[in-house]
Motif scaffolding. Structure first.
Motif, PDB file in Angstrom:
ATOM      1  N   GLY A  56      39.639  -8.675  17.191  1.00 47.89           N
ATOM      2  CA  GLY A  56      40.886  -7.996  16.900  1.00 47.89           C
ATOM      3  C   GLY A  56      40.904  -6.606  17.514  1.00 47.89           C
ATOM      4  O   GLY A  56      39.950  -6.176  18.157  1.00 47.89           O
ATOM      5  N   LEU A  57      42.002  -5.912  17.329  1.00 49.51           N
ATOM      6  CA  LEU A  57      42.184  -4.569  17.870  1.00 49.51           C
ATOM      7  C   LEU A  57      41.829  -3.551  16.792  1.00 49.51           C
ATOM      8  O   LEU A  57      42.264  -3.655  15.651  1.00 49.51           O
ATOM      9  CB  LEU A  57      43.641  -4.386  18.314  1.00 49.51           C
ATOM     10  CG  LEU A  57      43.984  -3.143  19.103  1.00 49.51           C
ATOM     11  CD1 LEU A  57      43.234  -3.100  20.427  1.00 49.51           C
ATOM     12  CD2 LEU A  57      45.495  -3.083  19.360  1.00 49.51           C
ATOM     13  N   ALA A  58      41.022  -2.576  17.165  1.00 53.22           N
ATOM     14  CA  ALA A  58      40.582  -1.556  16.213  1.00 53.22           C
ATOM     15  C   ALA A  58      41.726  -0.622  15.829  1.00 53.22           C
ATOM     16  O   ALA A  58      42.635  -0.368  16.627  1.00 53.22           O
ATOM     17  CB  ALA A  58      39.439  -0.743  16.812  1.00 53.22           C
ATOM     18  N   VAL A  59      41.649  -0.094  14.627  1.00 54.18           N
ATOM     19  CA  VAL A  59      42.611   0.911  14.181  1.00 54.18           C
ATOM     20  C   VAL A  59      42.561   2.096  15.144  1.00 54.18           C
ATOM     21  O   VAL A  59      41.486   2.585  15.492  1.00 54.18           O
ATOM     22  CB  VAL A  59      42.296   1.379  12.740  1.00 54.18           C
ATOM     23  CG1 VAL A  59      43.184   2.547  12.340  1.00 54.18           C
ATOM     24  CG2 VAL A  59      42.439   0.227  11.763  1.00 54.18           C
ATOM     25  N   GLY A  60      43.742   2.521  15.610  1.00 53.25           N
ATOM     26  CA  GLY A  60      43.833   3.653  16.521  1.00 53.25           C
ATOM     27  C   GLY A  60      43.789   3.276  17.989  1.00 53.25           C
ATOM     28  O   GLY A  60      44.003   4.117  18.852  1.00 53.25           O
TER      29      GLY A  60
ATOM     30  N   ARG B 224      46.542   6.729  22.452  1.00 49.71           N
ATOM     31  CA  ARG B 224      46.083   5.534  23.168  1.00 49.71           C
ATOM     32  C   ARG B 224      47.260   4.739  23.716  1.00 49.71           C
ATOM     33  O   ARG B 224      47.186   4.185  24.812  1.00 49.71           O
ATOM     34  CB  ARG B 224      45.222   4.655  22.259  1.00 49.71           C
ATOM     35  CG  ARG B 224      43.827   5.179  22.060  1.00 49.71           C
ATOM     36  CD  ARG B 224      42.970   5.060  23.341  1.00 49.71           C
ATOM     37  NE  ARG B 224      42.886   3.673  23.769  1.00 49.71           N
ATOM     38  CZ  ARG B 224      43.142   3.250  25.010  1.00 49.71           C
ATOM     39  NH1 ARG B 224      43.502   4.095  25.976  1.00 49.71           N
ATOM     40  NH2 ARG B 224      43.060   1.965  25.321  1.00 49.71           N
ATOM     41  N   SER B 225      48.364   4.687  22.969  1.00 49.23           N
ATOM     42  CA  SER B 225      49.558   3.994  23.472  1.00 49.23           C
ATOM     43  C   SER B 225      50.092   4.689  24.719  1.00 49.23           C
ATOM     44  O   SER B 225      50.493   4.020  25.687  1.00 49.23           O
ATOM     45  CB  SER B 225      50.644   3.929  22.395  1.00 49.23           C
ATOM     46  OG  SER B 225      50.223   3.126  21.321  1.00 49.23           O
ATOM     47  N   LEU B 226      50.076   6.005  24.731  1.00 46.33           N
ATOM     48  CA  LEU B 226      50.510   6.744  25.920  1.00 46.33           C
ATOM     49  C   LEU B 226      49.526   6.554  27.068  1.00 46.33           C
ATOM     50  O   LEU B 226      49.936   6.459  28.227  1.00 46.33           O
ATOM     51  CB  LEU B 226      50.712   8.216  25.583  1.00 46.33           C
ATOM     52  CG  LEU B 226      51.934   8.486  24.697  1.00 46.33           C
ATOM     53  CD1 LEU B 226      51.900   9.902  24.131  1.00 46.33           C
ATOM     54  CD2 LEU B 226      53.234   8.223  25.462  1.00 46.33           C
ATOM     55  N   ASP B 227      48.229   6.469  26.765  1.00 49.44           N
ATOM     56  CA  ASP B 227      47.243   6.158  27.810  1.00 49.44           C
ATOM     57  C   ASP B 227      47.542   4.816  28.461  1.00 49.44           C
ATOM     58  O   ASP B 227      47.522   4.684  29.692  1.00 49.44           O
ATOM     59  CB  ASP B 227      45.818   6.100  27.230  1.00 49.44           C
ATOM     60  CG  ASP B 227      45.266   7.437  26.792  1.00 49.44           C
ATOM     61  OD1 ASP B 227      45.787   8.492  27.227  1.00 49.44           O
ATOM     62  OD2 ASP B 227      44.289   7.421  26.006  1.00 49.44           O
ATOM     63  N   VAL B 228      47.816   3.816  27.634  1.00 45.40           N
ATOM     64  CA  VAL B 228      48.123   2.478  28.149  1.00 45.40           C
ATOM     65  C   VAL B 228      49.421   2.520  28.952  1.00 45.40           C
ATOM     66  O   VAL B 228      49.517   1.928  30.031  1.00 45.40           O
ATOM     67  CB  VAL B 228      48.188   1.447  27.007  1.00 45.40           C
ATOM     68  CG1 VAL B 228      48.728   0.111  27.493  1.00 45.40           C
ATOM     69  CG2 VAL B 228      46.801   1.269  26.377  1.00 45.40           C
ATOM     70  N   ALA B 229      50.420   3.239  28.456  1.00 41.58           N
ATOM     71  CA  ALA B 229      51.686   3.378  29.190  1.00 41.58           C
ATOM     72  C   ALA B 229      51.441   4.004  30.560  1.00 41.58           C
ATOM     73  O   ALA B 229      52.027   3.585  31.563  1.00 41.58           O
ATOM     74  CB  ALA B 229      52.681   4.209  28.383  1.00 41.58           C
ATOM     75  N   ALA B 230      50.576   5.001  30.622  1.00 36.88           N
ATOM     76  CA  ALA B 230      50.254   5.642  31.902  1.00 36.88           C
ATOM     77  C   ALA B 230      49.559   4.659  32.834  1.00 36.88           C
ATOM     78  O   ALA B 230      49.839   4.621  34.042  1.00 36.88           O
ATOM     79  CB  ALA B 230      49.387   6.875  31.681  1.00 36.88           C
ATOM     80  N   GLU B 231      48.647   3.856  32.294  1.00 35.88           N
ATOM     81  CA  GLU B 231      47.967   2.846  33.116  1.00 35.88           C
ATOM     82  C   GLU B 231      48.962   1.848  33.684  1.00 35.88           C
ATOM     83  O   GLU B 231      48.783   1.350  34.792  1.00 35.88           O
ATOM     84  CB  GLU B 231      46.916   2.108  32.280  1.00 35.88           C
ATOM     85  CG  GLU B 231      45.726   2.967  31.886  1.00 35.88           C
ATOM     86  CD  GLU B 231      44.868   2.329  30.794  1.00 35.88           C
ATOM     87  OE1 GLU B 231      45.059   1.125  30.481  1.00 35.88           O
ATOM     88  OE2 GLU B 231      44.006   3.047  30.244  1.00 35.88           O
ATOM     89  N   LEU B 232      50.025   1.568  32.940  1.00 38.19           N
ATOM     90  CA  LEU B 232      51.068   0.644  33.391  1.00 38.19           C
ATOM     91  C   LEU B 232      52.073   1.322  34.316  1.00 38.19           C
ATOM     92  O   LEU B 232      52.935   0.658  34.876  1.00 38.19           O
ATOM     93  CB  LEU B 232      51.809   0.058  32.183  1.00 38.19           C
ATOM     94  CG  LEU B 232      50.970  -0.782  31.229  1.00 38.19           C
ATOM     95  CD1 LEU B 232      51.761  -1.077  29.963  1.00 38.19           C
ATOM     96  CD2 LEU B 232      50.516  -2.069  31.907  1.00 38.19           C
ATOM     97  N   ASP B 233      51.981   2.646  34.422  1.00 38.47           N
ATOM     98  CA  ASP B 233      52.873   3.453  35.255  1.00 38.47           C
ATOM     99  C   ASP B 233      54.338   3.306  34.850  1.00 38.47           C
ATOM    100  O   ASP B 233      55.223   3.170  35.691  1.00 38.47           O
ATOM    101  CB  ASP B 233      52.682   3.116  36.740  1.00 38.47           C
ATOM    102  CG  ASP B 233      53.264   4.188  37.646  1.00 38.47           C
ATOM    103  OD1 ASP B 233      53.273   5.372  37.245  1.00 38.47           O
ATOM    104  OD2 ASP B 233      53.726   3.834  38.752  1.00 38.47           O
TER     105      ASP B 233
END
Length: 174
Positions: A59-63, A102-111
Protein backbone atom coordinates in the motif's frame (compact mmCIF):
# COMPACT_ATOMS: atom_id res chain seq x y z
CA UNK A 1 2.36 31.02 -9.78
CA UNK A 2 -1.11 31.06 -8.33
CA UNK A 3 -2.93 29.64 -5.34
CA UNK A 4 -6.71 29.70 -5.19
CA UNK A 5 -9.69 28.10 -3.50
CA UNK A 6 -13.09 27.37 -4.91
CA UNK A 7 -16.17 25.36 -4.07
CA UNK A 8 -16.67 22.60 -6.58
CA UNK A 9 -16.67 18.99 -7.61
CA UNK A 10 -13.12 17.69 -7.89
CA UNK A 11 -14.28 15.09 -10.42
CA UNK A 12 -15.30 17.86 -12.84
CA UNK A 13 -12.33 20.16 -12.44
CA UNK A 14 -10.37 21.01 -15.55
CA UNK A 15 -6.82 20.73 -14.28
CA UNK A 16 -3.90 18.71 -15.54
CA UNK A 17 -3.93 16.66 -12.33
CA UNK A 18 -6.36 16.16 -9.47
CA UNK A 19 -5.28 14.89 -6.09
CA UNK A 20 -7.16 11.98 -4.59
CA UNK A 21 -7.44 11.75 -0.81
CA UNK A 22 -6.86 8.01 -0.99
CA UNK A 23 -6.53 5.32 1.61
CA UNK A 24 -3.34 3.30 1.84
CA UNK A 25 -4.86 0.35 -0.04
CA UNK A 26 -5.35 2.50 -3.18
CA UNK A 27 -8.44 0.49 -4.04
CA UNK A 28 -11.15 3.11 -3.63
CA UNK A 29 -13.19 4.04 -0.61
CA UNK A 30 -15.59 6.72 0.50
CA UNK A 31 -15.63 10.49 0.23
CA UNK A 32 -13.28 12.05 -2.33
CA UNK A 33 -11.66 8.67 -3.01
CA UNK A 34 -14.96 7.00 -3.86
CA UNK A 35 -16.10 9.92 -6.01
CA UNK A 36 -12.86 9.96 -8.00
CA UNK A 37 -12.93 6.21 -8.55
CA UNK A 38 -16.58 6.33 -9.65
CA UNK A 39 -16.04 9.23 -12.05
CA UNK A 40 -12.76 7.92 -13.49
CA UNK A 41 -14.27 4.54 -14.30
CA UNK A 42 -13.08 0.97 -13.75
CA UNK A 43 -9.71 1.49 -15.42
CA UNK A 44 -8.61 3.58 -12.43
CA UNK A 45 -9.16 0.65 -10.09
CA UNK A 46 -7.23 -1.58 -12.52
CA UNK A 47 -4.32 0.90 -12.53
CA UNK A 48 -4.34 1.04 -8.73
CA UNK A 49 -4.35 -2.76 -8.55
CA UNK A 50 -1.29 -2.79 -10.82
CA UNK A 51 0.46 -0.39 -8.43
CA UNK A 52 -0.34 -2.74 -5.55
CA UNK A 53 1.07 -5.71 -7.47
CA UNK A 54 4.25 -3.89 -8.49
CA UNK A 55 5.62 -0.78 -6.79
CA UNK A 56 3.32 -0.60 -3.73
CA UNK A 57 2.56 -4.17 -2.59
CA UNK A 58 2.08 -3.00 1.01
CA UNK A 59 0.00 0.00 0.00
CA UNK A 60 0.89 3.68 -0.05
CA UNK A 61 2.40 5.16 3.11
CA UNK A 62 0.76 8.05 4.92
CA UNK A 63 2.18 11.29 3.51
CA UNK A 64 3.34 9.74 0.22
CA UNK A 65 1.89 10.18 -3.28
CA UNK A 66 1.75 8.27 -6.56
CA UNK A 67 0.10 8.97 -9.91
CA UNK A 68 -2.12 7.09 -12.33
CA UNK A 69 -3.84 8.22 -15.50
CA UNK A 70 -7.19 9.92 -14.85
CA UNK A 71 -9.10 7.88 -17.44
CA UNK A 72 -12.68 9.27 -17.65
CA UNK A 73 -11.99 12.41 -15.58
CA UNK A 74 -11.38 15.75 -17.34
CA UNK A 75 -7.87 15.78 -15.83
CA UNK A 76 -4.98 13.83 -17.34
CA UNK A 77 -3.66 12.48 -14.04
CA UNK A 78 -4.84 11.43 -10.61
CA UNK A 79 -2.26 11.89 -7.88
CA UNK A 80 -3.17 9.64 -4.97
CA UNK A 81 -2.03 10.69 -1.50
CA UNK A 82 -2.76 9.19 1.89
CA UNK A 83 -3.52 11.71 4.58
CA UNK A 84 -3.01 11.10 8.28
CA UNK A 85 -6.07 9.86 10.14
CA UNK A 86 -6.52 11.82 13.36
CA UNK A 87 -8.93 9.17 14.67
CA UNK A 88 -6.07 6.65 14.51
CA UNK A 89 -3.72 8.94 16.43
CA UNK A 90 -1.93 10.21 13.30
CA UNK A 91 -1.67 13.78 14.56
CA UNK A 92 1.75 14.78 13.20
CA UNK A 93 1.30 17.89 11.01
CA UNK A 94 4.45 16.99 9.05
CA UNK A 95 2.61 13.93 7.70
CA UNK A 96 -0.19 16.17 6.43
CA UNK A 97 2.29 18.64 4.95
CA UNK A 98 4.02 15.73 3.23
CA UNK A 99 0.77 14.85 1.43
CA UNK A 100 0.74 18.24 -0.23
CA UNK A 101 4.50 18.42 -0.87
CA UNK A 102 4.78 14.88 -2.25
CA UNK A 103 1.73 15.47 -4.47
CA UNK A 104 3.41 18.58 -5.87
CA UNK A 105 6.63 16.59 -6.36
CA UNK A 106 4.70 14.01 -8.38
CA UNK A 107 2.95 16.78 -10.33
CA UNK A 108 6.36 18.26 -11.18
CA UNK A 109 7.62 14.85 -12.33
CA UNK A 110 4.57 14.68 -14.63
CA UNK A 111 5.32 18.22 -15.85
CA UNK A 112 1.76 19.40 -15.31
CA UNK A 113 0.80 23.06 -15.27
CA UNK A 114 -2.17 22.86 -12.90
CA UNK A 115 -3.11 20.68 -9.96
CA UNK A 116 -6.31 20.62 -7.91
CA UNK A 117 -6.38 19.44 -4.29
CA UNK A 118 -9.18 18.52 -1.92
CA UNK A 119 -8.89 19.36 1.78
CA UNK A 120 -6.90 16.18 2.49
CA UNK A 121 -7.70 14.65 5.92
CA UNK A 122 -10.40 17.24 6.74
CA UNK A 123 -13.27 14.85 6.18
CA UNK A 124 -13.57 11.37 7.64
CA UNK A 125 -9.96 11.50 8.87
CA UNK A 126 -10.96 14.14 11.43
CA UNK A 127 -8.43 16.94 11.02
CA UNK A 128 -9.81 20.42 11.77
CA UNK A 129 -10.45 22.34 8.57
CA UNK A 130 -8.49 25.33 9.85
CA UNK A 131 -5.40 23.15 10.42
CA UNK A 132 -5.70 21.53 6.99
CA UNK A 133 -6.05 24.93 5.31
CA UNK A 134 -3.07 26.39 7.18
CA UNK A 135 -0.82 23.39 6.46
CA UNK A 136 -1.96 23.00 2.84
CA UNK A 137 -1.44 26.65 1.92
CA UNK A 138 1.87 26.98 3.77
CA UNK A 139 3.19 23.82 2.14
CA UNK A 140 2.07 24.86 -1.34
CA UNK A 141 3.55 28.35 -0.92
CA UNK A 142 6.85 26.94 0.29
CA UNK A 143 6.96 24.34 -2.46
CA UNK A 144 6.16 26.87 -5.19
CA UNK A 145 8.76 29.32 -3.84
CA UNK A 146 11.37 26.58 -4.00
CA UNK A 147 10.48 25.75 -7.61
CA UNK A 148 10.12 29.19 -9.24
CA UNK A 149 10.73 28.00 -12.80
CA UNK A 150 9.07 24.62 -12.63
CA UNK A 151 5.68 23.08 -12.81
CA UNK A 152 3.00 23.15 -11.62
CA UNK A 153 2.31 26.87 -11.84
CA UNK A 154 -1.30 26.78 -10.64
CA UNK A 155 -2.49 25.15 -7.40
CA UNK A 156 -6.20 25.09 -6.72
CA UNK A 157 -7.94 23.90 -3.59
CA UNK A 158 -11.35 22.58 -4.63
CA UNK A 159 -13.49 22.24 -1.53
CA UNK A 160 -16.98 21.03 -0.73
CA UNK A 161 -18.63 23.98 0.98
CA UNK A 162 -18.40 27.60 2.17
CA UNK A 163 -17.11 26.64 5.63
CA UNK A 164 -14.04 24.97 4.12
CA UNK A 165 -13.66 27.73 1.54
CA UNK A 166 -13.66 30.37 4.29
CA UNK A 167 -10.91 28.50 6.17
CA UNK A 168 -8.74 28.52 3.05
CA UNK A 169 -9.64 32.14 2.23
CA UNK A 170 -8.57 33.18 5.73
CA UNK A 171 -5.15 31.57 5.26
CA UNK A 172 -4.82 32.94 1.72
CA UNK A 173 -5.57 36.41 3.11
CA UNK A 174 -8.78 36.97 1.20
Amino acid sequence: MSLSVEIGDLTRVEADAVVNAANSLLLGGGGVDGAIHAAAGPRLLEACRRLRKTTHPDGLAVGDAVATPAFDLPASWVIHTVGPNLHRGQDDPTLLASCFARSLDVAAELDVRSVAFPAVSAGAYGWPVSDVARIAVATARSWLAGHPDGSPREVRFVVIDERVQHAFDDVLGR
